[in-house]
Design a protein around this motif. Structure first.
Motif, PDB file in Angstrom:
ATOM      1  N   LYS A  97      47.346  44.637  39.320  1.00  0.00           N
ATOM      2  CA  LYS A  97      46.114  44.960  38.609  1.00  0.00           C
ATOM      3  C   LYS A  97      46.216  44.596  37.132  1.00  0.00           C
ATOM      4  CE  LYS A  97      44.571  46.799  42.396  1.00  0.00           C
ATOM      5  NZ  LYS A  97      43.596  46.065  43.232  1.00  0.00           N
ATOM      6  N   ARG A  98      45.096  44.283  36.545  1.00  0.00           N
ATOM      7  CA  ARG A  98      45.066  43.938  35.126  1.00  0.00           C
ATOM      8  C   ARG A  98      45.414  45.148  34.274  1.00  0.00           C
ATOM      9  NH1 ARG A  98      41.920  39.727  33.432  1.00  0.00           N
ATOM     10  NH2 ARG A  98      42.655  40.336  31.376  1.00  0.00           N
ATOM     11  N   LEU A  99      46.010  44.895  33.133  1.00  0.00           N
ATOM     12  CA  LEU A  99      46.422  45.939  32.214  1.00  0.00           C
ATOM     13  C   LEU A  99      45.279  46.280  31.258  1.00  0.00           C
ATOM     14  CD1 LEU A  99      49.260  47.225  32.000  1.00  0.00           C
ATOM     15  CD2 LEU A  99      49.686  45.726  30.043  1.00  0.00           C
ATOM     16  N   PRO A 159      50.987  28.718  46.329  1.00  0.00           N
ATOM     17  CA  PRO A 159      51.028  28.116  44.986  1.00  0.00           C
ATOM     18  C   PRO A 159      49.798  28.406  44.132  1.00  0.00           C
ATOM     19  CG  PRO A 159      50.773  26.436  46.693  1.00  0.00           C
ATOM     20  CD  PRO A 159      51.112  27.703  47.391  1.00  0.00           C
ATOM     21  N   ALA A 160      48.603  28.392  44.730  1.00  0.00           N
ATOM     22  CA  ALA A 160      47.386  28.643  43.953  1.00  0.00           C
ATOM     23  C   ALA A 160      47.347  30.090  43.459  1.00  0.00           C
ATOM     24  CB  ALA A 160      46.151  28.334  44.788  1.00  0.00           C
ATOM     25  N   LEU A 161      47.657  31.029  44.353  1.00  0.00           N
ATOM     26  CA  LEU A 161      47.696  32.437  43.973  1.00  0.00           C
ATOM     27  C   LEU A 161      48.788  32.684  42.942  1.00  0.00           C
ATOM     28  CD1 LEU A 161      46.978  35.420  44.258  1.00  0.00           C
ATOM     29  CD2 LEU A 161      48.430  35.513  46.314  1.00  0.00           C
ATOM     30  N   PHE A 162      49.914  32.028  43.110  1.00  0.00           N
ATOM     31  CA  PHE A 162      51.027  32.191  42.177  1.00  0.00           C
ATOM     32  C   PHE A 162      50.612  31.750  40.768  1.00  0.00           C
ATOM     33  CE2 PHE A 162      55.006  31.356  40.086  1.00  0.00           C
ATOM     34  CZ  PHE A 162      55.890  32.275  40.613  1.00  0.00           C
ATOM     35  N   LYS A 163      49.994  30.595  40.664  1.00  0.00           N
ATOM     36  CA  LYS A 163      49.541  30.096  39.359  1.00  0.00           C
ATOM     37  C   LYS A 163      48.526  31.044  38.746  1.00  0.00           C
ATOM     38  CE  LYS A 163      47.268  26.169  37.111  1.00  0.00           C
ATOM     39  NZ  LYS A 163      46.735  24.798  37.281  1.00  0.00           N
ATOM     40  N   ARG A 164      47.591  31.523  39.559  1.00  0.00           N
ATOM     41  CA  ARG A 164      46.562  32.441  39.058  1.00  0.00           C
ATOM     42  C   ARG A 164      47.200  33.741  38.566  1.00  0.00           C
ATOM     43  NH1 ARG A 164      43.645  32.459  43.239  1.00  0.00           N
ATOM     44  NH2 ARG A 164      43.923  34.562  44.118  1.00  0.00           N
ATOM     45  N   THR A 165      48.208  34.217  39.277  1.00  0.00           N
ATOM     46  CA  THR A 165      48.905  35.435  38.872  1.00  0.00           C
ATOM     47  C   THR A 165      49.575  35.262  37.511  1.00  0.00           C
ATOM     48  OG1 THR A 165      49.312  36.077  41.168  1.00  0.00           O
ATOM     49  CG2 THR A 165      50.729  37.064  39.496  1.00  0.00           C
ATOM     50  N   LEU A 166      50.225  34.128  37.295  1.00  0.00           N
ATOM     51  CA  LEU A 166      50.875  33.878  36.008  1.00  0.00           C
ATOM     52  C   LEU A 166      49.848  33.846  34.879  1.00  0.00           C
ATOM     53  CD1 LEU A 166      53.590  31.172  36.799  1.00  0.00           C
ATOM     54  CD2 LEU A 166      53.841  33.654  36.688  1.00  0.00           C
ATOM     55  N   MET A 167      48.683  33.262  35.127  1.00  0.00           N
ATOM     56  CA  MET A 167      47.646  33.218  34.101  1.00  0.00           C
ATOM     57  C   MET A 167      47.143  34.624  33.785  1.00  0.00           C
ATOM     58  SD  MET A 167      47.376  30.146  33.005  1.00  0.00           S
ATOM     59  CE  MET A 167      45.837  30.249  32.074  1.00  0.00           C
ATOM     60  N   GLU A 168      47.043  35.470  34.805  1.00  0.00           N
ATOM     61  CA  GLU A 168      46.595  36.841  34.579  1.00  0.00           C
ATOM     62  C   GLU A 168      47.655  37.651  33.825  1.00  0.00           C
ATOM     63  OE1 GLU A 168      45.501  38.259  38.417  1.00  0.00           O
ATOM     64  OE2 GLU A 168      43.569  37.220  38.405  1.00  0.00           O
ATOM     65  N   LEU A 169      48.918  37.407  34.132  1.00  0.00           N
ATOM     66  CA  LEU A 169      49.985  38.066  33.388  1.00  0.00           C
ATOM     67  C   LEU A 169      49.973  37.620  31.930  1.00  0.00           C
ATOM     68  CD1 LEU A 169      52.973  37.921  35.918  1.00  0.00           C
ATOM     69  CD2 LEU A 169      51.435  39.845  35.456  1.00  0.00           C
ATOM     70  N   ALA A 170      49.667  36.357  31.694  1.00  0.00           N
ATOM     71  CA  ALA A 170      49.561  35.854  30.320  1.00  0.00           C
ATOM     72  C   ALA A 170      48.440  36.575  29.578  1.00  0.00           C
ATOM     73  CB  ALA A 170      49.307  34.347  30.327  1.00  0.00           C
ATOM     74  N   THR A 171      47.324  36.823  30.263  1.00  0.00           N
ATOM     75  CA  THR A 171      46.216  37.541  29.651  1.00  0.00           C
ATOM     76  C   THR A 171      46.635  38.962  29.274  1.00  0.00           C
ATOM     77  OG1 THR A 171      44.592  36.243  30.891  1.00  0.00           O
ATOM     78  CG2 THR A 171      43.843  38.345  29.999  1.00  0.00           C
ATOM     79  N   ASP A 172      47.406  39.615  30.149  1.00  0.00           N
ATOM     80  CA  ASP A 172      47.921  40.946  29.841  1.00  0.00           C
ATOM     81  C   ASP A 172      48.859  40.905  28.635  1.00  0.00           C
ATOM     82  OD1 ASP A 172      46.543  42.108  31.956  1.00  0.00           O
ATOM     83  OD2 ASP A 172      48.222  41.902  33.347  1.00  0.00           O
TER      84      ASP A 172
END
Length: 341
Positions: A97-99, A159-172
């Motif tokens: 979940k987003r922070l 791979p697509a979900l993995f990339k999206r997850t990293l981008m969301e972690l970057a946003t956090d």
């Protein structure tokens, strides 16, 4: 007329390749203060652990008299939304979940850094350790799951979900970084990155799926303050293609010169003349840990002679051993400070 800088002003000048050689050099080293990896991750939930880290980092500064400081993120290693969630299959990444901007992990971390920076009384500049999204997820699997291969398996499966997850972690992480840069008095962040180590993940995979999250985070940090450092981690013999980071936005770069076998002079050319940090190998087998005082003093002078004074901060490949004697670091810091005077 000679320019006399305070150490903080000199740091900023060095980052911009504008330091005066007759004003001496700046050196800085760091190590962790919590030996237990689980404490590194969960320590932020315990006020006593946070207080212990604050006191230890203040004492380390008092003992070593550095030219600049990289503040360690001990107790706050990983984003909290990576901790209390089961990640058994790649599809479980959807559970993260987003922070929120006011999460205690952000607020308490900012308060910790603010206390540490206040201890310097404006005399020196400092940076704060931040692990990149890939690094965060890798450490989650290694420390909490004891499975260093899980991150590669997840990448291959989704791979697509993995990339999206990293981008969301970057946003956090941007929430943390912006608050730190605006409110604590640090000059910038020290972003730790590392390329995948084989396991079927190629440099092209890294460029397509991992690099965007790191660029996004670092670019946002640069918008707030542009004195950020990039650390290309070679801890425990890990290798990276340094040339792949040339377009990253940062003021200075640190890499494992002894692991990568790329000298500081060569690295300066690779990174377009930007400032460099490092020079000493960082294990218990190396000079920094085992040489006598005169040998270490000579090694420091030789390192500066070989590298030059412009845009160079004396340091190590990575964190130095936990058990190192503070006095040894004080010797190096002093030699650098009086160099050329």
């Amino acid at each position: 007329m000679k320019i006399k800088y305070k150490r903080r002003e000199q740091l900023l000048a060095t980052l911009n390749n504008a330091n005066e050689p007759q004003d001496g050099m700046l050196a800085g080293f760091w190590h962790h203060f919590l030996e237990n990896e689980k404490q590194q991750v969960f320590g932020y939930r315990d006020e006593k652990t946070i207080s212990r880290v604050i006191a230890a980092q203040k004492q380390f500064y008092d003992n070593t008299h550095p030219g600049f400081v990289k503040i360690m993120s001990d107790g706050f290693f990983l984003l909290p939304n990576l901790l209390d969630v089961e990640l058994n299959t790649a599809s479980d990444l959807e559970k993260i979940k987003r922070l929120s901007a006011d999460d205690p992990w952000i607020m308490d971390q900012t308060a910790m850094v603010k206390q540490i920076v206040a201890h310097y009384q404006g005399q020196i500049g400092s940076f704060y350790n931040v692990f990149s999204p890939w690094y965060q997820l890798r450490l989650r699997f290694e420390i909490l799951d004891g499975d260093p291969n899980k991150i590669y398996r997840f990448f291959r499966e989704e791979p697509a979900l993995f990339k999206r997850t990293l981008m969301e972690l970057a946003t956090d992480l941007k929430l943390l970084v912006e608050l730190l840069l605006r409110e604590t008095g640090i000059e910038g962040i020290y972003l730790c990155v590392q390329q995948p180590q084989g396991n079927g993940i190629t440099l092209k995979h890294w460029e397509d799926s991992i690099k965007p999250s790191e660029l996004s985070l670092l670019a946002q940090a640069q918008k707030v303050k542009d004195n950020n450092l990039l650390h290309i981690c070679g801890f425990d013999g890990k290798r990276n293609d340094l040339t792949a980071y040339r377009e990253y936005p940062f003021k200075a770069v640190n890499w494992a010169t002894h692991i990568e076998q790329v000298s500081l002079e060569e690295g300066k050319r690779i990174f377009g003349g930007r400032a460099v940090l490092g020079g000493f190998a960082n294990t218990e087998k190396d000079i920094l840990f085992k040489a006598d005082q005169q040998e270490l003093i000579a090694a420091t002078s030789n390192l500066i002679n070989e590298t030059g004074t412009k845009g160079f901060l004396v340091g190590a490949d990575c964190s130095v051993p936990f058990k190192i004697d503070d006095e040894r670091l004080r010797w190096v810091n002093k030699v650098a400070r009086v160099y050329g005077k």
